[in-house]
Design an enzyme around this catalytic site. Structure first.
Site, mmCIF file in Angstrom:
data_model
loop_
_atom_site.group_PDB
_atom_site.id
_atom_site.type_symbol
_atom_site.label_atom_id
_atom_site.label_comp_id
_atom_site.label_asym_id
_atom_site.label_seq_id
_atom_site.Cartn_x
_atom_site.Cartn_y
_atom_site.Cartn_z
ATOM 1 N N ASP A 30 0.852 -1.185 0.000
ATOM 2 C CA ASP A 30 0.000 0.000 0.000
ATOM 3 C C ASP A 30 0.895 1.245 0.000
ATOM 4 O O ASP A 30 1.876 1.321 0.727
ATOM 5 C CB ASP A 30 -0.929 0.005 1.214
ATOM 6 C CG ASP A 30 -2.080 0.991 1.053
ATOM 7 O OD1 ASP A 30 -3.231 0.548 0.942
ATOM 8 O OD2 ASP A 30 -1.818 2.214 1.026
ATOM 9 N N ILE A 31 0.529 2.226 -0.822
ATOM 10 C CA ILE A 31 1.347 3.431 -0.965
ATOM 11 C C ILE A 31 1.317 4.287 0.308
ATOM 12 O O ILE A 31 2.219 5.091 0.554
ATOM 13 C CB ILE A 31 0.870 4.242 -2.198
ATOM 14 C CG1 ILE A 31 1.983 5.116 -2.735
ATOM 15 C CG2 ILE A 31 -0.385 5.042 -1.908
ATOM 16 C CD1 ILE A 31 1.719 5.650 -4.135
ATOM 17 N N ASN A 85 -13.052 -3.150 1.822
ATOM 18 C CA ASN A 85 -13.975 -2.023 1.918
ATOM 19 C C ASN A 85 -14.860 -2.007 0.674
ATOM 20 O O ASN A 85 -14.358 -2.206 -0.440
ATOM 21 C CB ASN A 85 -13.188 -0.713 2.026
ATOM 22 C CG ASN A 85 -12.375 -0.626 3.305
ATOM 23 O OD1 ASN A 85 -12.804 -1.110 4.348
ATOM 24 N ND2 ASN A 85 -11.205 -0.012 3.231
ATOM 25 N N GLY A 91 -16.226 2.707 3.016
ATOM 26 C CA GLY A 91 -14.962 3.449 2.979
ATOM 27 C C GLY A 91 -14.083 3.133 1.783
ATOM 28 O O GLY A 91 -12.885 3.403 1.801
ATOM 29 N N GLN A 92 -14.676 2.579 0.728
ATOM 30 C CA GLN A 92 -13.871 2.253 -0.457
ATOM 31 C C GLN A 92 -13.489 3.530 -1.201
ATOM 32 O O GLN A 92 -14.328 4.403 -1.431
ATOM 33 C CB GLN A 92 -14.672 1.318 -1.382
ATOM 34 C CG GLN A 92 -13.853 0.803 -2.567
ATOM 35 C CD GLN A 92 -14.599 -0.255 -3.379
ATOM 36 O OE1 GLN A 92 -15.763 -0.574 -3.089
ATOM 37 N NE2 GLN A 92 -13.940 -0.783 -4.388
ATOM 38 N N HIS A 98 -10.167 -5.051 -4.063
ATOM 39 C CA HIS A 98 -8.886 -5.364 -3.422
ATOM 40 C C HIS A 98 -9.125 -5.714 -1.958
ATOM 41 O O HIS A 98 -10.090 -5.244 -1.356
ATOM 42 C CB HIS A 98 -7.908 -4.181 -3.522
ATOM 43 C CG HIS A 98 -8.461 -2.908 -2.951
ATOM 44 N ND1 HIS A 98 -9.338 -2.111 -3.650
ATOM 45 C CD2 HIS A 98 -8.296 -2.313 -1.753
ATOM 46 C CE1 HIS A 98 -9.673 -1.077 -2.901
ATOM 47 N NE2 HIS A 98 -9.058 -1.177 -1.737
ATOM 48 N N HIS A 100 -7.253 -5.614 1.761
ATOM 49 C CA HIS A 100 -6.132 -5.140 2.577
ATOM 50 C C HIS A 100 -5.612 -6.298 3.426
ATOM 51 O O HIS A 100 -6.403 -7.089 3.957
ATOM 52 C CB HIS A 100 -6.587 -4.023 3.526
ATOM 53 C CG HIS A 100 -7.045 -2.781 2.833
ATOM 54 N ND1 HIS A 100 -6.258 -1.667 2.696
ATOM 55 C CD2 HIS A 100 -8.217 -2.484 2.215
ATOM 56 C CE1 HIS A 100 -6.934 -0.724 2.047
ATOM 57 N NE2 HIS A 100 -8.123 -1.200 1.747
HETATM 58 P P1 5GP Z 1 -9.760 1.481 -0.105
HETATM 59 O O1 5GP Z 1 -9.913 2.759 0.664
HETATM 60 O O2 5GP Z 1 -10.376 1.612 -1.472
HETATM 61 O O3 5GP Z 1 -10.193 0.256 0.617
HETATM 62 O O4 5GP Z 1 -8.201 1.292 -0.267
HETATM 63 C C1 5GP Z 1 -7.443 1.854 -1.278
HETATM 64 C C2 5GP Z 1 -6.006 1.738 -0.855
HETATM 65 O O5 5GP Z 1 -5.198 1.906 -1.995
HETATM 66 C C3 5GP Z 1 -5.579 2.819 0.148
HETATM 67 O O6 5GP Z 1 -5.080 2.189 1.330
HETATM 68 C C4 5GP Z 1 -4.505 3.595 -0.596
HETATM 69 O O7 5GP Z 1 -3.441 4.001 0.236
HETATM 70 C C5 5GP Z 1 -4.050 2.625 -1.664
HETATM 71 N N1 5GP Z 1 -3.602 3.243 -2.894
HETATM 72 C C6 5GP Z 1 -4.226 4.248 -3.577
HETATM 73 N N2 5GP Z 1 -3.533 4.551 -4.689
HETATM 74 C C7 5GP Z 1 -2.454 3.722 -4.716
HETATM 75 C C8 5GP Z 1 -1.361 3.569 -5.628
HETATM 76 O O8 5GP Z 1 -1.236 4.242 -6.641
HETATM 77 N N3 5GP Z 1 -0.444 2.593 -5.326
HETATM 78 C C9 5GP Z 1 -0.548 1.816 -4.207
HETATM 79 N N4 5GP Z 1 0.416 0.909 -4.009
HETATM 80 N N5 5GP Z 1 -1.566 1.931 -3.328
HETATM 81 C C10 5GP Z 1 -2.502 2.878 -3.579
#
Ligand code: 5GP
Ligand code: ZN
Length: 112
Positions: A30-31, A85, A91-92, A98, A100
């Site tokens: 995760d970034i 999520n 919270g997506q 994906h 986590h």
């Molecule tokens: P969500 O909030 O949709 O469940 O999670 C999205 C996740 O993707 C977040 O934890 C966010 O930090 C991660 N993320 C968003 N953009 C990027 C990216 O460009 N590269 C990587 N490695 N992670 C990302």
């Protein structure tokens, strides 16, 4: 899918720290990590949310991948958290399915 960040990562059009990759699933760091280990287990095929994916084999592979990573990283006993999520109240923020994978510290008991 055009303009989907995870599709672009799967197609190697933008870089990511890829931890492992199979024919249908990839695992990246995760970034913006929220725990010492924070990985994302991502199907290469685009599904906006888990509600759009009826592929049982693929859904099973996401969980199986989490088990394998836990074993590889020696986290089976210490523990870890898997989270998917979904949509606004879930919270997506990235609309490509994906999961986590979080570990490395005692995670808060509260989920939301
Ligand atoms: P969500 O909030 O949709 O469940 O999670 C999205 C996740 O993707 C977040 O934890 C966010 O930090 C991660 N993320 C968003 N953009 C990027 C990216 O460009 N590269 C990587 N490695 N992670 C990302
Ligand atoms: Zn996508």
């Amino acid at each position: 899918m055009i303009d989907c960040i995870f599709c672009k990562i799967a197609e190697k059009k933008i870089p990511a720290a890829i931890v492992r990759e199979s024919g249908s699933v990839m695992v990246i760091k995760d970034i913006s990590p929220q725990s010492p280990t924070h990985l994302l287990i991502i199907p290469k095929k685009h599904y906006a949310t888990i509600m759009d994916c009826e592929d049982k084999e693929l859904l099973g592979e996401l969980l199986q991948t989490a088990r394998e990573i836990a074993k590889e990283l020696g986290l089976s006993e210490r523990g870890f958290r898997t989270v998917i999520n979904t949509n606004a109240e879930g919270g997506q923020t990235v609309f490509h399915l994906h999961m986590h994978f979080m570990a490395g510290r005692a995670l808060a008991g509260r989920m939301g």
